[in-house]
Design an enzyme around this catalytic site. Structure first.
Site, PDB file in Angstrom:
ATOM      1  CG  ASP A 197      11.280   7.263  -4.339  1.00 37.69           C
ATOM      2  OD1 ASP A 197      10.263   6.756  -4.825  1.00 37.69           O
ATOM      3  OD2 ASP A 197      12.003   8.066  -4.964  1.00 37.69           O
ATOM      4  CG  ASP A 206       2.844   7.715   3.916  1.00 40.24           C
ATOM      5  OD1 ASP A 206       3.377   8.827   3.727  1.00 40.24           O
ATOM      6  OD2 ASP A 206       1.613   7.543   3.846  1.00 40.24           O
ATOM      7  CB  THR A 263     -10.148   7.534   4.965  1.00 42.51           C
ATOM      8  OG1 THR A 263     -10.268   8.382   3.812  1.00 42.51           O
ATOM      9  CG2 THR A 263      -9.563   6.193   4.541  1.00 42.51           C
ATOM     10  CD  GLU A 300      -2.809   1.277   2.383  1.00 43.67           C
ATOM     11  OE1 GLU A 300      -3.542   2.279   2.506  1.00 43.67           O
ATOM     12  OE2 GLU A 300      -2.826   0.324   3.187  1.00 43.67           O
ATOM     13  CE  LYS A 339      -1.643  26.017  -8.191  1.00 40.41           C
ATOM     14  NZ  LYS A 339      -0.728  27.032  -7.627  1.00 40.41           N
ATOM     15  CG  PHE A 367      -7.967  12.377   4.566  1.00 34.65           C
ATOM     16  CD1 PHE A 367      -7.439  13.649   4.646  1.00 34.65           C
ATOM     17  CD2 PHE A 367      -7.502  11.418   5.445  1.00 34.65           C
ATOM     18  CE1 PHE A 367      -6.468  13.976   5.574  1.00 34.65           C
ATOM     19  CE2 PHE A 367      -6.527  11.721   6.386  1.00 34.65           C
ATOM     20  CZ  PHE A 367      -6.011  13.008   6.446  1.00 34.65           C
ATOM     21  CG  ASP A 369      -0.630  15.750  -3.728  1.00 36.03           C
ATOM     22  OD1 ASP A 369      -1.247  16.361  -4.619  1.00 36.03           O
ATOM     23  OD2 ASP A 369      -0.092  16.300  -2.760  1.00 36.03           O
TER      24      ASP A 369
END
Length: 297
Positions: free
Chosen positions: A181, A154, A275, A129, A208, A277, A204
């Site tokens: 990474d 993470d 979650t 994950e 833009k 979020f 993320d």
């Protein structure tokens, strides 16, 4: 809405992104009269864990018992990345969990040696994950499927500590945490065909246009990840940013080693927890898209 921290600005990315557009890096704020005033003495019985946030320039875990700030160091290439390490605001309980549990359940992504997943997870099948946020959903999935190991990757130090604390409190022996990474992890530290699945939930979105190159789900990443998947392994992505969902669908569909389990997007599976979020995004009218692909034989 993104659950995951975004990516470290290298010299190349700093020139690309103006100061106002960069994600928070966790740098200390300028000193104020309050911040420079004499500090109160610590309470009697306070431990080293209470000093969760180091001073500028000081390592958070100087004794090496926790995740390193830059585990791959300078021996790997500099490139635009999709994540931003944030090491501030670690609570005392999170720091304590990291100091106690990291030597057993944590691994820095240094790119120097393969991880023996069979030994690391006591023979369980393993799902990777990438980007688990604070770890609540990861802990719920681990509890629901104790025979599957979850390797959570993470760079968010508070989330790493929170997930390890959740694993300990809930008796979850099938969770491990990798710091650094994900591309170096996949390329240098995981053997071909070693993973039973890959999960990327709410990465993320880098909304833009000039930042789209920082998105994780790119053709090169998917091609690399697919080589580490065993035949039949499930790739499960989710996002509440519709343009990113469209890119995910296009990129995953174009990878010849993967097949879509649905005509386009997948219905939300019951095993993926909701979650906070995701709930916040739904409250704002966002539409969540799940994508489920399988590694071909």
């Amino acid at each position: 809405m993104s659950e995951n921290p975004a990516t470290p600005a290298t010299d190349a990315t700093k020139a690309d992104a103006p100061e106002a557009d960069r994600p928070e890096t966790g740098a200390q704020a300028p000193a104020t009269a309050a911040s420079t005033a004499p500090q109160k003495a610590p309470r009697l019985g306070a431990t080293a864990a209470s000093a969760a946030v180091p001073r500028r320039g000081e390592p958070m875990f100087p004794d090496g018992t926790g995740p390193a700030a830059d585990p791959a160091g300078s021996h790997h290439e500099r490139r635009i990345r999709s994540f931003q390490p944030r090491r501030s605001r670690v609570s005392p309980s999170q720091a304590d969990a990291l100091r106690r549990l990291w030597p057993k359940w944590g691994r820095d992504i240094d790119g120097l040696s393969l991880i023996d997943l069979d030994a690391f997870f006591d023979g369980r099948r393993v799902v990777l994950e990438i980007g688990f946020g604070m770890g609540e959903a990861t802990a719920q999935m681990a509890a629901a499927d104790p025979d599957t190991g979850i390797l959570g990757c993470d760079v968010h130090t508070p989330g790493q500590g929170n997930l390890l604390g959740l694993a300990e409190r809930n008796g979850l022996s099938n969770i491990r945490v990798a710091n650094g990474d994900a591309i170096i992890l996949l390329r240098e530290m995981l053997a071909p065909g070693s993973l039973a699945g890959l999960r990327v939930f709410f990465p993320d979105p880098w909304p833009k246009k000039r930042h789209h190159k920082r998105r994780l789900i790119q053709p090169e990443f998917v091609a690399l990840a697919s080589t580490r998947l065993a035949p039949g392994a499930l790739v499960h992505c989710a996002t509440d940013w519709e343009p990113y969902a469209e890119q995910m669908l296009e990129v995953l569909s174009a990878e010849p080693t993967l097949e879509n389990l649905h005509p386009e997007y997948a219905p939300r599976p019951d095993f993926r927890p909701l979650t906070k979020f995701e709930g916040q995004g739904l409250d704002k009218g966002h539409v969540v898209h799940d994508l489920m692909f399988r590694r071909r034989p």
